[in-house]
Design an enzyme around this catalytic site. Structure first.
Site, PDB file in Angstrom:
ATOM      1  N   GLU A 159       0.796  -1.237   0.000  1.00  0.00           N
ATOM      2  CA  GLU A 159       0.000   0.000   0.000  1.00  0.00           C
ATOM      3  C   GLU A 159       0.828   1.286   0.000  1.00  0.00           C
ATOM      4  OE1 GLU A 159      -2.756  -0.346   3.282  1.00  0.00           O
ATOM      5  OE2 GLU A 159      -3.870  -1.950   2.312  1.00  0.00           O
ATOM      6  N   GLU A 182      -5.599  -8.563   0.517  1.00  0.00           N
ATOM      7  CA  GLU A 182      -6.284  -8.187   1.762  1.00  0.00           C
ATOM      8  C   GLU A 182      -7.729  -7.879   1.429  1.00  0.00           C
ATOM      9  OE1 GLU A 182      -4.732  -4.962   4.189  1.00  0.00           O
ATOM     10  OE2 GLU A 182      -2.684  -5.691   3.888  1.00  0.00           O
TER      11      GLU A 182
HETATM   12  O1  IFM Z   1      -4.461  -3.162   9.099  1.00  0.00           O
HETATM   13  C1  IFM Z   1      -4.356  -2.632   7.823  1.00  0.00           C
HETATM   14  C2  IFM Z   1      -3.172  -3.233   7.088  1.00  0.00           C
HETATM   15  O2  IFM Z   1      -1.981  -3.054   7.767  1.00  0.00           O
HETATM   16  C3  IFM Z   1      -3.038  -2.609   5.720  1.00  0.00           C
HETATM   17  N1  IFM Z   1      -4.273  -2.641   5.001  1.00  0.00           N
HETATM   18  C4  IFM Z   1      -5.471  -2.194   5.678  1.00  0.00           C
HETATM   19  C5  IFM Z   1      -5.593  -2.897   7.015  1.00  0.00           C
HETATM   20  C6  IFM Z   1      -6.880  -2.427   7.728  1.00  0.00           C
HETATM   21  O3  IFM Z   1      -6.851  -1.061   7.927  1.00  0.00           O
END
Ligand code: IFM
Length: 438
Positions: free
Chosen positions: A156, A346
């Site tokens: 990210e 994710e």
């Molecule tokens: O916890 C975070 C993760 O570290 C990165 N992506 C989003 C998740 C939820 O906010």
């Protein structure tokens, strides 16, 4: 592939043992008013000591992949060059443990937890510091290149650049818009430069980067909302996708920033950089949580057309539950950028449910899981080359500036006793995996 995802700083704890140097997040947590309830990650889920027990949950779930990250401050000494063998040994135990269970490790090199010394030298804001990331990548890939196949450079970059360097709610807590763009560029450049290093140290490797993508949709059909949506999509999504897949940075948003006097130019983008950034990867990781409904700020509220999009249910983070957005995003990215292979690296939701009679019936997470996996299935039926889904997250954990107040886990953690309890969603995910692996 089916899996779950975690990151080092959010679960490991043990932040000053076995030669680990200070992380930029250790320092950020120590500053007043940075983290909700003044929480910190000194113990977190104590995964450093309990990983074997945590991996038993992976076995029970039946996943065949697990995404985790390496803490760079565990790997190097304070010159950022010499390696710290004890840190490497910890990840060696992690990787061997996963392999012994036939679980494929997906290793993220940078999930935000960078050495404080790296930041003090200029960190992501300093182009020269990319060399430090390459040294670190080289140490890790030499050590684990024969065992790990799936490598992710960064998690990210939008979040690192914008929350860390623009609005300052994440470490290192800076607020400088131009710098944040420079950071995004240096992250992409370091990704491109790391690819040949990973490939040469890990012969069978599959290399990718993970982007958090959120499709912007206009609140109404007014020309102002349509324009604002286009700019949002360029800023949030295309700013990363375009250079990674051989196009230049999006023009309208750059012109908009210049016109608003936020920047003069993007002169950090030097000749030859785009070729490096767009080096071929093997897969794209997409983190999807929600869409963004966009309303222009250019016209006064009373002149706005009524909102046409009705937002659905919201999670504890106020993020709308919108599974169709995942399906459409996967189709769109596949068609426009043709990344070859995509993983949902994710996807998850923050909900807090009490323990009742020893059980945690997190019914809204069960629904979220079902609907988002269905969205993935629809995308696959439309021909998207989606090779895996990883749920965020295995465990309740340290949610950055939100501390322990937001719970994303399939497994509940009692942070006083470290007792672990699989939630209803854990068993639901297990069933889903079982059916789909047949
Ligand atoms: O916890 C975070 C993760 O570290 C990165 N992506 C989003 C998740 C939820 O906010």
């Amino acid at each position: 592939m089916w899996g779950t995802a975690t990151s080092s700083f959010q679960i490991e704890g043990s932040n000053d043992i076995d030669g680990k140097i200070e992380s930029v997040w250790d320092e950020f947590c120590d500053r007043p008013n940075t983290i909700k309830n003044s929480d910190n990650a000194k113990i977190a889920c104590d995964h450093y000591n309990r990983f074997n027990q945590d991996f038993d949950f992976l076995d029970e779930l039946g996943v065949n992949s697990y995404r985790f990250s390496i803490s760079w401050p565990r790997i190097v000494k304070d010159d950022l060059k010499r390696k710290n063998q004890k840190g490497l040994d910890f990840y060696s135990r992690i990787i061997d443990n996963l392999l012994s269970r036939n679980i494929e490790p997906f290793l993220t090199l940078n999930h935000w937890d960078v050495p404080l010394i790296f930041h003090e030298k200029g960190g992501w804001g300093n182009r020269d510091c990319i060399e430090h990331f390459l040294d670190y990548s080289s140490i890790v890939t030499k050590e684990f290149g024969d065992k790990v196949k799936y490598w992710i450079t960064h998690n990210e970059p939008w979040v690192i650049a914008n929350l860390g360097y623009n609005n300052g709610t994440h470490a290192p807590g800076s607020s400088n818009f131009y710098k944040s763009l420079e950071v995004s560029h240096n992250l992409l450049l370091s990704h491109g430069k790391a690819i040949p290093i990973i490939k040469s140290n890990s012969n069978q490797s599959s290399v990718g980067i993970v982007l958090n993508l959120s499709p912007g949709m206009p609140a109404s059909k007014s020309s102002e909302d349509l324009k604002a949506t286009k700019l949002f999509n360029q800023y949030f999504n295309e700013w990363y996708l375009c250079p990674l897949y051989g196009k230049n940075y999006p023009k309208d948003i750059t012109a908009d920033w210049v016109q608003k006097g936020l920047i003069n130019s993007i002169d950090f983008n030097k000749e030859g950089d785009l070729e490096i950034i767009s080096r071929q990867t093997d897969f794209l990781g997409i983190n999807y949580y929600s869409r963004a409904i966009i309303r222009s700020e250019e016209i006064p509220e009373e002149e706005n057309l009524p909102i046409e999009l009705v937002a659905g249910d919201k999670t504890d983070f106020e993020w709308e539950v919108y599974p169709d957005g995942l399906r459409d995003l996967l189709i769109d990215v596949d068609q426009k950028y043709n990344p070859g292979s995509i993983f949902v690296t994710e996807n998850g939701c923050a909900y807090d449910y009490p323990k009742e009679d020893g059980a945690i019936n997190d019914i809204r997470r069960v629904k979220y899981l079902d609907s988002h996996i269905m969205a993935c299935k629809e995308a696959v039926q439309k021909g998207v080359c989606l090779d895996g889904y990883m749920h965020w997250s295995l465990l309740d954990n340290f949610e950055w500036a939100e501390g322990y107040s937001k719970k994303f886990g399939l497994v509940h953690i009692d942070f006083d006793t470290q007792e672990r309890t699989p939630k209803q969603s854990f068993w639901a995910y297990k069933n889903l995996i079982e059916k789909n692996l047949k």
